[in-house]
Motif scaffolding. Structure first.
Motif, PDB file in Angstrom:
ATOM      1  N   ALA A 163       0.827  -1.209   0.000  1.00 20.66           N
ATOM      2  CA  ALA A 163       0.000   0.000   0.000  1.00 20.66           C
ATOM      3  C   ALA A 163       0.861   1.258   0.000  1.00 20.66           C
ATOM      4  N   GLY A 164       1.897   1.262   0.833  1.00 21.33           N
ATOM      5  CA  GLY A 164       2.781   2.425   0.881  1.00 21.33           C
ATOM      6  C   GLY A 164       3.511   2.657  -0.426  1.00 21.33           C
ATOM      7  N   ALA A 165       4.039   1.572  -1.010  1.00 22.40           N
ATOM      8  CA  ALA A 165       4.767   1.697  -2.271  1.00 22.40           C
ATOM      9  C   ALA A 165       3.846   2.131  -3.402  1.00 22.40           C
ATOM     10  N   GLU A 166       2.636   1.578  -3.448  1.00 22.86           N
ATOM     11  CA  GLU A 166       1.690   1.930  -4.517  1.00 22.86           C
ATOM     12  C   GLU A 166       1.252   3.380  -4.406  1.00 22.86           C
ATOM     13  N   PHE A 167       1.033   3.855  -3.193  1.00 19.40           N
ATOM     14  CA  PHE A 167       0.627   5.247  -3.001  1.00 19.40           C
ATOM     15  C   PHE A 167       1.693   6.199  -3.550  1.00 19.40           C
ATOM     16  N   ILE A 168       2.940   5.949  -3.203  1.00 21.63           N
ATOM     17  CA  ILE A 168       4.030   6.795  -3.698  1.00 21.63           C
ATOM     18  C   ILE A 168       4.146   6.681  -5.213  1.00 21.63           C
ATOM     19  N   ALA A 169       4.049   5.465  -5.739  1.00 17.81           N
ATOM     20  CA  ALA A 169       4.166   5.257  -7.183  1.00 17.81           C
ATOM     21  C   ALA A 169       3.071   5.993  -7.946  1.00 17.81           C
ATOM     22  N   ASP A 170       1.853   6.018  -7.392  1.00 20.87           N
ATOM     23  CA  ASP A 170       0.730   6.673  -8.070  1.00 20.87           C
ATOM     24  C   ASP A 170       0.890   8.194  -8.114  1.00 20.87           C
ATOM     25  N   ILE A 171       1.589   8.750  -7.138  1.00 16.54           N
ATOM     26  CA  ILE A 171       1.861  10.194  -7.176  1.00 16.54           C
ATOM     27  C   ILE A 171       2.662  10.549  -8.424  1.00 16.54           C
ATOM     28  N   PHE A 172       3.616   9.687  -8.768  1.00 14.74           N
ATOM     29  CA  PHE A 172       4.433   9.927  -9.951  1.00 14.74           C
ATOM     30  C   PHE A 172       3.717   9.520 -11.238  1.00 14.74           C
ATOM     31  N   LEU A 173       2.823   8.545 -11.148  1.00 18.05           N
ATOM     32  CA  LEU A 173       2.110   8.065 -12.334  1.00 18.05           C
ATOM     33  C   LEU A 173       1.035   9.039 -12.801  1.00 18.05           C
ATOM     34  N   CYS A 174       0.360   9.689 -11.876  1.00 16.73           N
ATOM     35  CA  CYS A 174      -0.843  10.465 -12.193  1.00 16.73           C
ATOM     36  C   CYS A 174      -0.641  11.518 -13.292  1.00 16.73           C
ATOM     37  N   PRO A 175       0.433  12.317 -13.287  1.00 21.25           N
ATOM     38  CA  PRO A 175       0.610  13.285 -14.379  1.00 21.25           C
ATOM     39  C   PRO A 175       0.702  12.632 -15.752  1.00 21.25           C
ATOM     40  N   PHE A 176       1.346  11.487 -15.834  1.00 20.61           N
ATOM     41  CA  PHE A 176       1.482  10.792 -17.121  1.00 20.61           C
ATOM     42  C   PHE A 176       0.130  10.230 -17.570  1.00 20.61           C
ATOM     43  N   GLU A 177      -0.649   9.727 -16.623  1.00 18.51           N
ATOM     44  CA  GLU A 177      -1.980   9.234 -16.970  1.00 18.51           C
ATOM     45  C   GLU A 177      -2.881  10.372 -17.437  1.00 18.51           C
ATOM     46  N   ALA A 178      -2.755  11.540 -16.802  1.00 15.41           N
ATOM     47  CA  ALA A 178      -3.558  12.689 -17.224  1.00 15.41           C
ATOM     48  C   ALA A 178      -3.229  13.078 -18.662  1.00 15.41           C
ATOM     49  N   CYS A 179      -1.948  13.069 -19.000  1.00 16.41           N
ATOM     50  CA  CYS A 179      -1.543  13.384 -20.377  1.00 16.41           C
ATOM     51  C   CYS A 179      -1.998  12.311 -21.350  1.00 16.41           C
ATOM     52  N   ARG A 180      -1.884  11.065 -20.968  1.00 17.63           N
ATOM     53  CA  ARG A 180      -2.301   9.976 -21.854  1.00 17.63           C
ATOM     54  C   ARG A 180      -3.785  10.071 -22.182  1.00 17.63           C
ATOM     55  N   ILE A 181      -4.599  10.245 -21.150  1.00 12.54           N
ATOM     56  CA  ILE A 181      -6.046  10.293 -21.368  1.00 12.54           C
ATOM     57  C   ILE A 181      -6.434  11.487 -22.226  1.00 12.54           C
ATOM     58  N   ARG A 182      -5.801  12.630 -21.984  1.00  6.88           N
ATOM     59  CA  ARG A 182      -6.124  13.812 -22.781  1.00  6.88           C
ATOM     60  C   ARG A 182      -5.727  13.633 -24.241  1.00  6.88           C
ATOM     61  N   LEU A 183      -4.568  13.026 -24.494  1.00 12.33           N
ATOM     62  CA  LEU A 183      -4.122  12.819 -25.873  1.00 12.33           C
ATOM     63  C   LEU A 183      -5.007  11.799 -26.588  1.00 12.33           C
ATOM     64  N   VAL A 184      -5.442  10.766 -25.869  1.00 11.61           N
ATOM     65  CA  VAL A 184      -6.300   9.750 -26.498  1.00 11.61           C
ATOM     66  C   VAL A 184      -7.682  10.324 -26.783  1.00 11.61           C
ATOM     67  N   SER A 185      -8.214  11.096 -25.851  1.00 10.14           N
ATOM     68  CA  SER A 185      -9.554  11.648 -26.040  1.00 10.14           C
ATOM     69  C   SER A 185      -9.574  12.770 -27.075  1.00 10.14           C
ATOM     70  N   ASP A 186      -8.463  13.488 -27.198  1.00 10.74           N
ATOM     71  CA  ASP A 186      -8.385  14.596 -28.155  1.00 10.74           C
ATOM     72  C   ASP A 186      -6.988  14.624 -28.763  1.00 10.74           C
ATOM     73  N   PRO A 187      -6.753  13.868 -29.845  1.00 10.44           N
ATOM     74  CA  PRO A 187      -5.423  13.784 -30.449  1.00 10.44           C
ATOM     75  C   PRO A 187      -4.887  15.131 -30.935  1.00 10.44           C
ATOM     76  N   THR A 188      -5.758  16.108 -31.128  1.00 15.15           N
ATOM     77  CA  THR A 188      -5.302  17.419 -31.603  1.00 15.15           C
ATOM     78  C   THR A 188      -4.916  18.348 -30.445  1.00 15.15           C
ATOM     79  N   TYR A 189      -5.040  17.876 -29.209  1.00 14.30           N
ATOM     80  CA  TYR A 189      -4.789  18.725 -28.051  1.00 14.30           C
ATOM     81  C   TYR A 189      -3.333  19.177 -27.991  1.00 14.30           C
ATOM     82  N   ALA A 190      -2.418  18.280 -28.317  1.00 14.28           N
ATOM     83  CA  ALA A 190      -0.984  18.595 -28.313  1.00 14.28           C
ATOM     84  C   ALA A 190      -0.271  17.577 -29.192  1.00 14.28           C
ATOM     85  N   SER A 191       0.966  17.907 -29.549  1.00 12.49           N
ATOM     86  CA  SER A 191       1.714  17.035 -30.459  1.00 12.49           C
ATOM     87  C   SER A 191       2.503  15.960 -29.731  1.00 12.49           C
ATOM     88  N   GLY A 192       2.550  16.022 -28.422  1.00 12.47           N
ATOM     89  CA  GLY A 192       3.309  15.022 -27.680  1.00 12.47           C
ATOM     90  C   GLY A 192       3.178  15.224 -26.185  1.00 12.47           C
TER      91      GLY A 192
END
Length: 232
Positions: free
Chosen positions: A168-197
């Motif tokens: 639980a402790g390791a996953e909590f810390i790992a998710d703090i670092f994962l969340c920004p990348f997931e936010a970018c992934r979801i936005r790019l998939v939902s709207d491919p024209t949002y940004a180039s990378g």
């Protein structure tokens, strides 16, 4: 008489010398006999850094676990990018993508090309490498530290609780670092024209929503998604 005394004295001194030598010899034998026992005790004692006969648990051990976790998570989640693309499109626009899972693949490839199925590959691979690094390296670190704190017997008696707490402790810390990348992934998939990378998407999210709103709006859902799966 003098000769007799001299002979007796010589005999006494010779006997004392023999007795002294015998005592020294016996002491030497006892000391020699004690050496193997001492060596046995040293050999039986745990090596430095070992816990419950395993280890040593040093920096190299934790780095190896972190690297292995990062590589494995990056490869497995990166390979599933096309599945995530189709899933996200179906969730966001069920009226358009209404032909099922396989039909979703065909629709996206026909409308945008097969390359569209890899949208978000970079943030997925990067994000899950970092997540795997902290998750697998962290769980090993927390397990070892908790065991040292509790002691071997108490740790063994409470091993399931240690597994859960470390995960639980390791996953909590790992998710703090994962969340920004997931936010970018979801936005790019939902709207491919949002940004180039990845970099452009992250910059635009922060400028429009701030760091918390842009990167961590979905943090709680990610925790609920990740913790039951990996802590169990």
């Amino acid at each position: 008489m003098v000769l007799g005394l001299s002979a007796a004295s010589t005999s006494y001194l010779s006997g004392f010398g023999a007795f002294s030598r015998a005592k020294e010899s016996a002491a030497t034998r006892r000391a020699d006999a004690a050496v193997p026992a001492k060596q046995l005790m040293v050999a039986a004692s745990p090596a430095e850094g070992e816990i419950m006969g395993q280890g040593p648990f040093g920096l190299t051990y934790f780095l190896q676990g972190a690297l292995a976790g990062g590589i494995c998570c990056s490869l497995t989640h990166g390979a599933m990018t096309p599945v995530d693309v189709v899933k996200t499109r179906i969730q966001l626009d069920p009226a358009t993508y209404n032909q099922g899972f396989i039909g979703g693949f065909r629709q996206i490839a026909a409308a945008e090309g097969a390359g569209a199925l890899l949208t978000g590959l970079m943030p997925t691979a990067q994000g899950y490498f970092i997540q795997g690094w902290f998750k697998f390296g962290g769980v090993e670190f927390f397990k070892v530290q908790l065991t040292k704190t509790l002691g071997e017997q108490s740790a063994w008696d409470n091993r399931n609780s240690i597994y859960l707490a470390a995960a639980a402790g390791a996953e909590f810390i790992a998710d703090i670092f994962l969340c920004p990348f997931e936010a970018c992934r979801i936005r790019l998939v939902s709207d491919p024209t949002y940004a180039s990378g990845m970099a452009g998407c992250a910059s635009r999210l922060v400028s429009e929503n701030g760091v918390i709103g842009g990167f961590y709006a979905g943090f709680i859902p990610i925790l609920f998604k990740q913790h039951p799966a990996h802590d169990g």
